[in-house]
Design a protein around this motif. Structure first.
Motif, PDB file in Angstrom:
ATOM      1  N   ALA A  25      12.712  -0.870  17.435  1.00  0.00           N
ATOM      2  CA  ALA A  25      11.670  -0.459  16.487  1.00  0.00           C
ATOM      3  C   ALA A  25      11.761  -1.285  15.204  1.00  0.00           C
ATOM      4  N   ALA A  26      12.970  -1.556  14.754  1.00  0.00           N
ATOM      5  CA  ALA A  26      13.156  -2.352  13.538  1.00  0.00           C
ATOM      6  C   ALA A  26      12.625  -3.770  13.732  1.00  0.00           C
ATOM      7  N   SER A  27      12.898  -4.353  14.894  1.00  0.00           N
ATOM      8  CA  SER A  27      12.417  -5.703  15.199  1.00  0.00           C
ATOM      9  C   SER A  27      10.892  -5.724  15.275  1.00  0.00           C
ATOM     10  N   GLN A  28      10.321  -4.678  15.871  1.00  0.00           N
ATOM     11  CA  GLN A  28       8.862  -4.585  15.972  1.00  0.00           C
ATOM     12  C   GLN A  28       8.238  -4.420  14.586  1.00  0.00           C
ATOM     13  N   LEU A  29       8.897  -3.669  13.730  1.00  0.00           N
ATOM     14  CA  LEU A  29       8.400  -3.476  12.365  1.00  0.00           C
ATOM     15  C   LEU A  29       8.379  -4.795  11.603  1.00  0.00           C
ATOM     16  N   VAL A  30       9.410  -5.608  11.761  1.00  0.00           N
ATOM     17  CA  VAL A  30       9.467  -6.914  11.093  1.00  0.00           C
ATOM     18  C   VAL A  30       8.315  -7.801  11.566  1.00  0.00           C
ATOM     19  N   LEU A  31       8.084  -7.833  12.866  1.00  0.00           N
ATOM     20  CA  LEU A  31       7.022  -8.665  13.435  1.00  0.00           C
ATOM     21  C   LEU A  31       5.654  -8.216  12.924  1.00  0.00           C
ATOM     22  N   GLN A  32       5.392  -6.915  12.986  1.00  0.00           N
ATOM     23  CA  GLN A  32       4.100  -6.390  12.540  1.00  0.00           C
ATOM     24  C   GLN A  32       3.906  -6.586  11.037  1.00  0.00           C
ATOM     25  N   SER A  33       4.974  -6.452  10.279  1.00  0.00           N
ATOM     26  CA  SER A  33       4.879  -6.625   8.829  1.00  0.00           C
ATOM     27  C   SER A  33       4.530  -8.061   8.462  1.00  0.00           C
ATOM     28  N   LYS A  34       5.144  -9.019   9.151  1.00  0.00           N
ATOM     29  CA  LYS A  34       4.851 -10.425   8.886  1.00  0.00           C
ATOM     30  C   LYS A  34       3.405 -10.751   9.238  1.00  0.00           C
ATOM     31  N   GLN A  35       2.932 -10.230  10.360  1.00  0.00           N
ATOM     32  CA  GLN A  35       1.548 -10.480  10.764  1.00  0.00           C
ATOM     33  C   GLN A  35       0.573  -9.854   9.768  1.00  0.00           C
ATOM     34  N   GLY A  36       0.857  -8.625   9.356  1.00  0.00           N
ATOM     35  CA  GLY A  36      -0.006  -7.945   8.398  1.00  0.00           C
ATOM     36  C   GLY A  36      -0.008  -8.628   7.050  1.00  0.00           C
ATOM     37  N   TRP A  37       1.155  -9.108   6.639  1.00  0.00           N
ATOM     38  CA  TRP A  37       1.273  -9.795   5.343  1.00  0.00           C
ATOM     39  C   TRP A  37       0.452 -11.073   5.313  1.00  0.00           C
ATOM     40  N   ARG A  38       0.529 -11.840   6.405  1.00  0.00           N
ATOM     41  CA  ARG A  38      -0.228 -13.102   6.466  1.00  0.00           C
ATOM     42  C   ARG A  38      -1.734 -12.856   6.467  1.00  0.00           C
ATOM     43  N   ALA A  39      -2.157 -11.713   6.978  1.00  0.00           N
ATOM     44  CA  ALA A  39      -3.590 -11.407   7.059  1.00  0.00           C
ATOM     45  C   ALA A  39      -4.172 -11.027   5.694  1.00  0.00           C
ATOM     46  N   ILE A  40      -3.302 -10.690   4.749  1.00  0.00           N
ATOM     47  CA  ILE A  40      -3.757 -10.303   3.406  1.00  0.00           C
ATOM     48  C   ILE A  40      -3.468 -11.460   2.460  1.00  0.00           C
ATOM     49  N   GLU A  41      -4.509 -12.072   1.935  1.00  0.00           N
ATOM     50  CA  GLU A  41      -4.308 -13.290   1.155  1.00  0.00           C
ATOM     51  C   GLU A  41      -4.462 -13.089  -0.355  1.00  0.00           C
ATOM     52  N   ASP A  42      -5.568 -12.495  -0.777  1.00  0.00           N
ATOM     53  CA  ASP A  42      -5.920 -12.486  -2.195  1.00  0.00           C
ATOM     54  C   ASP A  42      -5.438 -11.228  -2.901  1.00  0.00           C
ATOM     55  N   VAL A  43      -4.525 -11.395  -3.855  1.00  0.00           N
ATOM     56  CA  VAL A  43      -4.049 -10.290  -4.689  1.00  0.00           C
ATOM     57  C   VAL A  43      -4.113 -10.744  -6.149  1.00  0.00           C
ATOM     58  N   PRO A  44      -4.047  -9.815  -7.113  1.00  0.00           N
ATOM     59  CA  PRO A  44      -4.060 -10.228  -8.526  1.00  0.00           C
ATOM     60  C   PRO A  44      -2.969 -11.250  -8.820  1.00  0.00           C
ATOM     61  N   ARG A  45      -3.317 -12.326  -9.465  1.00  0.00           N
ATOM     62  CA  ARG A  45      -2.375 -13.423  -9.690  1.00  0.00           C
ATOM     63  C   ARG A  45      -1.145 -12.993 -10.485  1.00  0.00           C
ATOM     64  N   ASN A  46      -1.353 -12.102 -11.443  1.00  0.00           N
ATOM     65  CA  ASN A  46      -0.217 -11.691 -12.272  1.00  0.00           C
ATOM     66  C   ASN A  46       0.742 -10.755 -11.538  1.00  0.00           C
ATOM     67  N   ARG A  47       0.366 -10.318 -10.334  1.00  0.00           N
ATOM     68  CA  ARG A  47       1.232  -9.446  -9.539  1.00  0.00           C
ATOM     69  C   ARG A  47       1.730 -10.145  -8.276  1.00  0.00           C
ATOM     70  N   GLN A  48       1.234 -11.355  -8.026  1.00  0.00           N
ATOM     71  CA  GLN A  48       1.524 -12.054  -6.775  1.00  0.00           C
ATOM     72  C   GLN A  48       3.015 -12.323  -6.578  1.00  0.00           C
ATOM     73  N   LYS A  49       3.670 -12.844  -7.588  1.00  0.00           N
ATOM     74  CA  LYS A  49       5.088 -13.198  -7.465  1.00  0.00           C
ATOM     75  C   LYS A  49       5.947 -11.957  -7.271  1.00  0.00           C
ATOM     76  N   LYS A  50       5.637 -10.905  -8.009  1.00  0.00           N
ATOM     77  CA  LYS A  50       6.442  -9.686  -7.939  1.00  0.00           C
ATOM     78  C   LYS A  50       6.357  -9.036  -6.563  1.00  0.00           C
ATOM     79  N   ILE A  51       5.154  -8.947  -6.010  1.00  0.00           N
ATOM     80  CA  ILE A  51       5.004  -8.296  -4.704  1.00  0.00           C
ATOM     81  C   ILE A  51       5.603  -9.168  -3.604  1.00  0.00           C
ATOM     82  N   GLN A  52       5.531 -10.505  -3.769  1.00  0.00           N
ATOM     83  CA  GLN A  52       6.119 -11.413  -2.781  1.00  0.00           C
ATOM     84  C   GLN A  52       7.642 -11.275  -2.775  1.00  0.00           C
ATOM     85  N   ASN A  53       8.226 -11.179  -3.963  1.00  0.00           N
ATOM     86  CA  ASN A  53       9.680 -11.005  -4.060  1.00  0.00           C
ATOM     87  C   ASN A  53      10.115  -9.673  -3.446  1.00  0.00           C
TER      88      ASN A  53
END
Length: 235
Positions: free
Chosen positions: A168-196
């Motif tokens: 389940a943990a491995s599946q969560l990592v895979l799904q999270s990476k796919q979901g993250w890549r699908a979301i591109e545009d976020v507020p610029r002043n929050r981009q670095k913080k959420i990425q970290n």
């Protein structure tokens, strides 16, 4: 001194700079901050008259350009074929061109300015709506990324009695990476913080997954060696 700079700016045709000197000198004389001789006062009044003529002439020769800019600005509100972002750039460019013409106190220039500004305000209405929608979309994307981070951070790597659902943990990592890549545009002043935050949560799980994979690998190697030893004893 200021009087000499005022004269130099007038002779060079620098209306904006001359205007600043004119106002500064006039204010200093008004409040008594400057002690001027009769000759200096006479020169100031002569220069002020020349400045007025220069300003009137500048206003006269720029009227055709102001009319052109006004017409171009008035065409923007009714043109629905232009993308709001492109329209906003066009508005800014026209405003910069107007500013470069310098100030003018003439009635014609002031009338054109009123028309120009009214058209600019009307043209910017769809731009403001578009940028507001963009901001809302970015906030929604940020919320979606925060949800992914929460799921990763909540992943239980201790388990009950030390039993962890590594699949389940491995599946969560895979799904999270796919979901993250699908979301591109976020507020610029929050981009670095959420990425970290995402990276930190991901590293924690992947490090434990690698440890578990190595433990399984080592166990398999040990089992193979044991079987080999048993087979060698039988021979």
């Amino acid at each position: 001194d200021r009087l000499r700079r005022f004269q130099t700016d007038i002779e060079a045709g620098r209306i904006k700079a001359a205007g600043k000197q004119h106002r500064a000198i006039g204010k200093m004389l008004e409040v008594g901050a400057a002690v001027a001789t009769v000759a200096q006062l006479e020169l100031f009044h002569q220069l002020a008259a020349r400045f007025g003529e220069l300003r009137d002439w500048q206003s006269f020769v720029t009227i055709p350009k102001r009319q052109e800019l006004c017409s171009r600005m008035q065409a923007l509100p009714v043109d629905t074929s232009i993308h709001p972002a492109e329209k906003a750039r066009a508005i800014k460019e026209l405003q910069m061109e107007w500013k470069e013409l310098g100030p003018s106190d003439s009635k014609d220039a002031q009338h054109l300015w009123s028309q120009f500004k009214l058209a600019a305000d009307a043209a910017y209405v769809p731009c403001a709506e578009f940028f507001q929608e963009q901001r809302l979309h970015r906030e929604q994307n940020l919320a979606a990324k925060e949800t992914i981070c929460v799921a990763l951070e909540a992943c239980d790597l201790e388990g009950i009695d030390g039993v962890v659902d590594w699949k389940a943990a491995s599946q969560l990592v895979l799904q999270s990476k796919q979901g993250w890549r699908a979301i591109e545009d976020v507020p610029r002043n929050r981009q670095k913080k959420i990425q970290n935050r995402f990276s930190a949560a991901l590293v924690r799980i992947e490090a434990r997954l690698k440890e578990e994979q190595k433990r399984n690998y080592d166990a398999k190697v040990a089992l193979i060696e044991t079987l080999r030893g048993l087979l060698a004893d039988e021979v």
